[in-house]
Motif scaffolding. Structure first.
Motif, PDB file in Angstrom:
ATOM      1  N   LEU A   1     -11.200 -34.467 -10.920  1.00 56.88           N
ATOM      2  CA  LEU A   1     -11.816 -33.139 -10.015  1.00 56.88           C
ATOM      3  C   LEU A   1     -10.861 -32.083 -11.620  1.00 56.88           C
ATOM      4  CD1 LEU A   1     -11.149 -33.498  -6.473  1.00 56.88           C
ATOM      5  CD2 LEU A   1     -13.022 -32.018  -7.868  1.00 56.88           C
ATOM      6  N   MET A   2      -9.683 -32.484 -11.827  1.00 54.43           N
ATOM      7  CA  MET A   2      -9.284 -31.778 -12.739  1.00 54.43           C
ATOM      8  C   MET A   2     -10.051 -32.242 -13.979  1.00 54.43           C
ATOM      9  SD  MET A   2      -5.385 -30.895 -12.125  1.00 54.43           S
ATOM     10  CE  MET A   2      -4.983 -30.485 -13.483  1.00 54.43           C
TER      11      MET A   2
ATOM     12  N   SER B   1     -11.748 -28.672 -15.112  1.00 56.72           N
ATOM     13  CA  SER B   1     -11.128 -28.103 -16.794  1.00 56.72           C
ATOM     14  C   SER B   1     -12.114 -27.688 -17.828  1.00 56.72           C
ATOM     15  CB  SER B   1     -10.571 -28.754 -17.698  1.00 56.72           C
ATOM     16  OG  SER B   1     -11.742 -30.150 -17.561  1.00 56.72           O
ATOM     17  N   MET B   2     -13.471 -28.305 -17.038  1.00 60.14           N
ATOM     18  CA  MET B   2     -15.009 -27.635 -17.734  1.00 60.14           C
ATOM     19  C   MET B   2     -14.953 -25.759 -17.809  1.00 60.14           C
ATOM     20  SD  MET B   2     -17.088 -30.894 -17.360  1.00 60.14           S
ATOM     21  CE  MET B   2     -18.678 -30.731 -17.613  1.00 60.14           C
ATOM     22  N   TYR B   3     -14.947 -25.936 -16.436  1.00 60.31           N
ATOM     23  CA  TYR B   3     -14.907 -24.488 -16.432  1.00 60.31           C
ATOM     24  C   TYR B   3     -14.250 -23.391 -16.799  1.00 60.31           C
ATOM     25  CZ  TYR B   3     -18.824 -26.315 -13.298  1.00 60.31           C
ATOM     26  OH  TYR B   3     -19.921 -26.168 -12.812  1.00 60.31           O
ATOM     27  N   GLY B   4     -13.104 -24.264 -17.517  1.00 58.77           N
ATOM     28  CA  GLY B   4     -11.873 -23.812 -18.084  1.00 58.77           C
ATOM     29  C   GLY B   4     -10.810 -23.260 -16.987  1.00 58.77           C
ATOM     30  N   LEU B   5     -10.754 -23.806 -16.114  1.00 66.14           N
ATOM     31  CA  LEU B   5      -9.499 -23.759 -15.327  1.00 66.14           C
ATOM     32  C   LEU B   5      -8.264 -24.216 -15.586  1.00 66.14           C
ATOM     33  CD1 LEU B   5     -11.582 -23.785 -11.495  1.00 66.14           C
ATOM     34  CD2 LEU B   5     -10.866 -21.750 -12.896  1.00 66.14           C
ATOM     35  N   LYS B   6      -7.274 -24.002 -15.580  1.00 71.27           N
ATOM     36  CA  LYS B   6      -6.099 -25.356 -15.709  1.00 71.27           C
ATOM     37  C   LYS B   6      -4.843 -24.520 -14.958  1.00 71.27           C
ATOM     38  CE  LYS B   6      -5.377 -21.994 -19.326  1.00 71.27           C
ATOM     39  NZ  LYS B   6      -5.622 -22.166 -21.185  1.00 71.27           N
ATOM     40  N   GLY B   7      -4.323 -25.548 -15.019  1.00 71.58           N
ATOM     41  CA  GLY B   7      -2.396 -25.284 -14.682  1.00 71.58           C
ATOM     42  C   GLY B   7      -1.965 -25.561 -13.303  1.00 71.58           C
TER      43      GLY B   7
ATOM     44  N   ASP C   1      -5.571 -25.156  -6.290  1.00 73.65           N
ATOM     45  CA  ASP C   1      -6.644 -25.477  -5.169  1.00 73.65           C
ATOM     46  C   ASP C   1      -6.791 -26.888  -5.159  1.00 73.65           C
ATOM     47  OD1 ASP C   1      -7.050 -22.970  -5.802  1.00 73.65           O
ATOM     48  OD2 ASP C   1      -8.035 -22.673  -7.648  1.00 73.65           O
ATOM     49  N   ILE C   2      -7.141 -27.406  -6.055  1.00 73.32           N
ATOM     50  CA  ILE C   2      -7.450 -29.244  -5.768  1.00 73.32           C
ATOM     51  C   ILE C   2      -6.902 -30.075  -4.936  1.00 73.32           C
ATOM     52  CG2 ILE C   2      -7.528 -31.351  -6.852  1.00 73.32           C
ATOM     53  CD1 ILE C   2      -7.798 -30.775  -9.588  1.00 73.32           C
TER      54      ILE C   2
ATOM     55  N   ILE D   1     -16.494 -30.630  -3.864  1.00 69.26           N
ATOM     56  CA  ILE D   1     -15.623 -30.433  -4.257  1.00 69.26           C
ATOM     57  C   ILE D   1     -15.695 -29.867  -5.398  1.00 69.26           C
ATOM     58  CG2 ILE D   1     -12.859 -30.355  -4.832  1.00 69.26           C
ATOM     59  CD1 ILE D   1     -12.847 -32.265  -2.732  1.00 69.26           C
ATOM     60  N   SER D   2     -16.354 -30.600  -6.775  1.00 68.11           N
ATOM     61  CA  SER D   2     -15.771 -30.452  -7.961  1.00 68.11           C
ATOM     62  C   SER D   2     -17.046 -29.618  -7.878  1.00 68.11           C
ATOM     63  CB  SER D   2     -16.498 -32.251  -8.807  1.00 68.11           C
ATOM     64  OG  SER D   2     -18.115 -32.212  -8.637  1.00 68.11           O
ATOM     65  N   SER D   3     -17.953 -29.347  -7.481  1.00 67.88           N
ATOM     66  CA  SER D   3     -19.053 -28.281  -8.008  1.00 67.88           C
ATOM     67  C   SER D   3     -18.742 -26.306  -7.648  1.00 67.88           C
ATOM     68  CB  SER D   3     -20.167 -28.497  -6.965  1.00 67.88           C
ATOM     69  OG  SER D   3     -20.140 -28.272  -5.954  1.00 67.88           O
TER      70      SER D   3
END
Length: 247
Positions: free
Chosen positions: A97-98, A102-108, A114-115, A146-148
């Motif tokens: 999931l991390m 990250s592929m969608y530009g999410l981080k931190g 959220d995960i 969840i990953s989607s």
């Protein structure tokens, strides 16, 4: 939300079109069921709408964006739950999931929060640091979902999201999808579970041989078909009872 005009796809070397001159409009906030026999064109259509396949002809827009001119923007608008598991078996659920976040530009910390929230909702918190290869089919389906949706897509494509899962996992998945829809996500869903589709979808379209043979609310389609009491009877009346083995 989705406008499709004369969309067609013919694979190289194929005799027939997998999708042929298909017109369809799907409104924002709908749960639209795309139903049909094996080889009818459902997965091909979803693959085109999610920019995984290039159409042979025709065009479509999602949220007003043309796929030819705004391909990258469209990918940010959509989430895809494929028929096959799209996970790395040697990584843990949390690591998967991390990575996808990250592929969608999410981080931190926001992504981590959220995960953790999604894992809790899906009953998977205690398995967060277990490798995917040890998961049951139902658990993998929940992680796949969840990953989607980590990037909060406006449109979610679901290709057989409950195939091969236990009753408890199916119940959790369907409840989760209804909640997402309540929060504003438009859902396009394919399934061979017609009773599930009858209860879940606000509207359905039955596709056969690459064309749309009927469309409407499940109860309306049932009422229109003589002697039909369930969507499955409508489906058989529109597509026939012949076997549809497909390779």
């Amino acid at each position: 939300m989705i406008q499709i005009n004369k969309l067609s796809k013919k694979y190289k070397g194929a005799d027939d079109f997998s999708v042929c001159d298909l017109d369809l409009a799907i409104d924002e906030g709908e749960i639209f069921g795309l139903l049909g026999p094996n080889g009818a064109g459902k997965t091909t259509l979803i693959s085109m709408l999610s920019s995984l396949l290039k159409p042979t002809s025709g065009h479509f827009t999602i949220d007003g964006l043309n796929y030819k001119e705004h391909k990258n923007q469209l990918k940010q608008l959509i989430g895809i739950v494929p028929q096959e598991y799209a996970l790395y078996p040697s990584l843990t659920a949390y690591e998967n999931l991390m990575y996808f976040g990250s592929m969608y530009g999410l981080k931190g910390q926001s992504l981590k929060n959220d995960i953790n929230a999604h894992l809790e909702t899906m009953g998977l918190s205690k398995f967060a640091h277990k490798k995917i290869k040890s998961f049951s089919g139902g658990m993998k389906r929940r992680i796949n979902l969840i990953s989607s949706i980590l990037h909060k897509p406006k449109v979610l494509f679901l290709d057989e999201p409950t195939v091969g899962v236990d009753v408890q996992s199916k119940n959790v998945i369907m409840a989760y999808l209804k909640e997402l829809n309540t929060l504003g996500t438009t859902i396009i869903y394919t399934s061979h579970h017609l009773n599930e589709a009858e209860q879940f979808c606000t509207r359905v379209g039955i596709i056969d041989h690459g064309t749309l043979v009927c469309i409407g609310k499940p109860k309306e389609l049932i009422a229109q078909e003589e002697n039909a009491e369930h969507l499955e009877e409508v489906f058989l009346a529109k597509t026939g009872k012949a076997l549809r083995d497909h390779a």
